[in-house]
Design a protein around this motif. Sequence first.
Motif, mmCIF file in Angstrom:
data_model
loop_
_atom_site.group_PDB
_atom_site.id
_atom_site.type_symbol
_atom_site.label_atom_id
_atom_site.label_comp_id
_atom_site.label_asym_id
_atom_site.label_seq_id
_atom_site.Cartn_x
_atom_site.Cartn_y
_atom_site.Cartn_z
ATOM 1 N N ALA A 253 36.612 43.770 51.785
ATOM 2 C CA ALA A 253 36.843 43.925 50.483
ATOM 3 C C ALA A 253 37.235 42.665 49.966
ATOM 4 C CB ALA A 253 38.075 44.728 50.525
ATOM 5 N N ARG A 254 36.824 42.381 48.756
ATOM 6 C CA ARG A 254 37.044 41.125 48.067
ATOM 7 C C ARG A 254 38.112 41.458 46.950
ATOM 8 N NH1 ARG A 254 31.375 38.000 47.125
ATOM 9 N NH2 ARG A 254 33.054 36.415 46.342
ATOM 10 N N PRO A 255 39.269 41.314 47.180
ATOM 11 C CA PRO A 255 40.274 41.510 46.026
ATOM 12 C C PRO A 255 40.072 40.657 44.814
ATOM 13 C CG PRO A 255 41.179 40.107 47.574
ATOM 14 C CD PRO A 255 39.710 40.358 48.074
ATOM 15 N N PRO A 256 40.687 41.546 43.790
ATOM 16 C CA PRO A 256 40.615 40.868 42.414
ATOM 17 C C PRO A 256 41.498 39.845 42.113
ATOM 18 C CG PRO A 256 41.766 43.114 42.321
ATOM 19 C CD PRO A 256 41.207 42.827 43.688
ATOM 20 N N CYS A 257 41.317 38.725 41.511
ATOM 21 C CA CYS A 257 42.510 37.750 40.826
ATOM 22 C C CYS A 257 43.321 38.486 39.966
ATOM 23 C CB CYS A 257 41.667 36.749 40.194
ATOM 24 S SG CYS A 257 42.825 35.617 39.386
ATOM 25 N N PRO A 258 44.704 38.285 40.322
ATOM 26 C CA PRO A 258 45.856 38.766 39.592
ATOM 27 C C PRO A 258 45.970 38.726 38.074
ATOM 28 C CG PRO A 258 46.800 37.102 41.044
ATOM 29 C CD PRO A 258 45.281 37.140 41.452
ATOM 30 N N HIS A 259 45.063 37.447 37.691
ATOM 31 C CA HIS A 259 45.149 36.892 36.367
ATOM 32 C C HIS A 259 43.687 37.395 35.700
ATOM 33 C CE1 HIS A 259 44.633 34.176 33.042
ATOM 34 N NE2 HIS A 259 45.872 34.119 32.998
ATOM 35 N N CYS A 260 42.680 37.354 36.001
ATOM 36 C CA CYS A 260 41.430 37.538 35.543
ATOM 37 C C CYS A 260 40.756 39.023 35.837
ATOM 38 C CB CYS A 260 40.557 36.648 35.405
ATOM 39 S SG CYS A 260 39.705 36.263 36.889
ATOM 40 N N GLN A 261 41.233 39.397 36.936
ATOM 41 C CA GLN A 261 40.787 40.553 37.841
ATOM 42 C C GLN A 261 39.332 40.489 38.365
ATOM 43 O OE1 GLN A 261 42.634 43.286 38.027
ATOM 44 N NE2 GLN A 261 44.079 41.773 37.424
ATOM 45 N N GLN A 262 38.924 39.436 38.217
ATOM 46 C CA GLN A 262 37.443 39.045 38.906
ATOM 47 C C GLN A 262 37.695 38.987 40.577
ATOM 48 O OE1 GLN A 262 34.372 39.140 37.443
ATOM 49 N NE2 GLN A 262 35.586 39.884 35.737
ATOM 50 N N THR A 263 36.650 39.592 41.158
ATOM 51 C CA THR A 263 36.663 39.412 42.762
ATOM 52 C C THR A 263 36.779 37.986 43.317
ATOM 53 O OG1 THR A 263 34.543 39.681 43.243
ATOM 54 C CG2 THR A 263 35.989 41.664 43.130
ATOM 55 N N GLY A 264 37.538 37.825 44.254
ATOM 56 C CA GLY A 264 37.460 36.366 45.002
ATOM 57 C C GLY A 264 37.034 36.267 46.371
ATOM 58 N N ARG A 265 36.228 35.235 46.596
ATOM 59 C CA ARG A 265 36.053 34.970 47.990
ATOM 60 C C ARG A 265 36.991 34.622 48.916
ATOM 61 N NH1 ARG A 265 30.824 34.076 50.524
ATOM 62 N NH2 ARG A 265 29.823 34.230 48.526
ATOM 63 N N ARG A 266 37.331 34.924 50.151
ATOM 64 C CA ARG A 266 38.220 34.569 51.045
ATOM 65 C C ARG A 266 38.011 33.030 51.389
ATOM 66 N NH1 ARG A 266 40.699 37.311 56.326
ATOM 67 N NH2 ARG A 266 42.328 35.745 56.776
ATOM 68 N N VAL A 267 38.949 32.237 51.447
ATOM 69 C CA VAL A 267 38.669 30.848 51.834
ATOM 70 C C VAL A 267 39.828 30.668 53.112
ATOM 71 C CG1 VAL A 267 38.104 29.970 49.639
ATOM 72 C CG2 VAL A 267 40.499 30.032 50.027
ATOM 73 N N ALA A 268 39.510 29.658 53.958
ATOM 74 C CA ALA A 268 40.468 29.254 54.981
ATOM 75 C C ALA A 268 41.803 28.624 54.680
ATOM 76 C CB ALA A 268 39.685 28.181 55.895
ATOM 77 N N GLN A 269 42.720 29.098 55.337
ATOM 78 C CA GLN A 269 44.193 28.436 54.970
ATOM 79 C C GLN A 269 43.964 27.138 55.040
ATOM 80 O OE1 GLN A 269 46.611 30.816 54.298
ATOM 81 N NE2 GLN A 269 48.616 29.298 54.786
ATOM 82 N N GLU A 270 43.173 26.547 55.564
ATOM 83 C CA GLU A 270 43.319 24.863 55.877
ATOM 84 C C GLU A 270 42.823 24.311 54.530
ATOM 85 O OE1 GLU A 270 41.599 26.948 58.191
ATOM 86 O OE2 GLU A 270 43.279 26.760 59.720
ATOM 87 N N THR A 271 41.873 25.204 53.893
ATOM 88 C CA THR A 271 40.928 24.775 52.603
ATOM 89 C C THR A 271 42.056 24.621 51.610
ATOM 90 O OG1 THR A 271 39.021 25.918 52.996
ATOM 91 C CG2 THR A 271 39.560 25.326 50.578
#
Length: 155
Positions: free
Chosen positions: A21-39
Amino acid sequence: MTECCCPAVEPDAACIAPTGARPPCPHCQQTGRRVAQETVQAQLAISLHALIDAPYHFCATPDCSVVYFSADGAAHITETELRERVFQKHAEDDATLVCYCFRHTIGALRGGDIAAQTTILQNITLGTELGRCACTIRNPQGRCCLGNVQRLLTS
């Protein structure tokens, strides 16, 4: 040409589209791609104490102030808290970087003639072949910039 500049011998996980699942951004509601914690850690210009222990996602929506957000929406990070301006948020600003590892701007790609554009593309390619690419930590989107570079060259 491929949209990923990561070494072909051992593909970087950040170049492979994540599953699930790609969760939505809490501000714009568009889905976001997961990024590494290191990023996220590498991009933050504020204390790393601001991070929560949760997966973060990247919001590429140009007019959204949020860049990273946790899947549960409990935490978010805006561009003002980062070290670099985000290409996706400023795709019309010639001073914004499109290649973070080798420091090429949007303006250099758009404003250059074919020879200059080819030189930039060769510079990026050579740098990655020499193992000097660090897109997973230098690029706010946490993955290779080559797709962005190629889209700018063909637009």
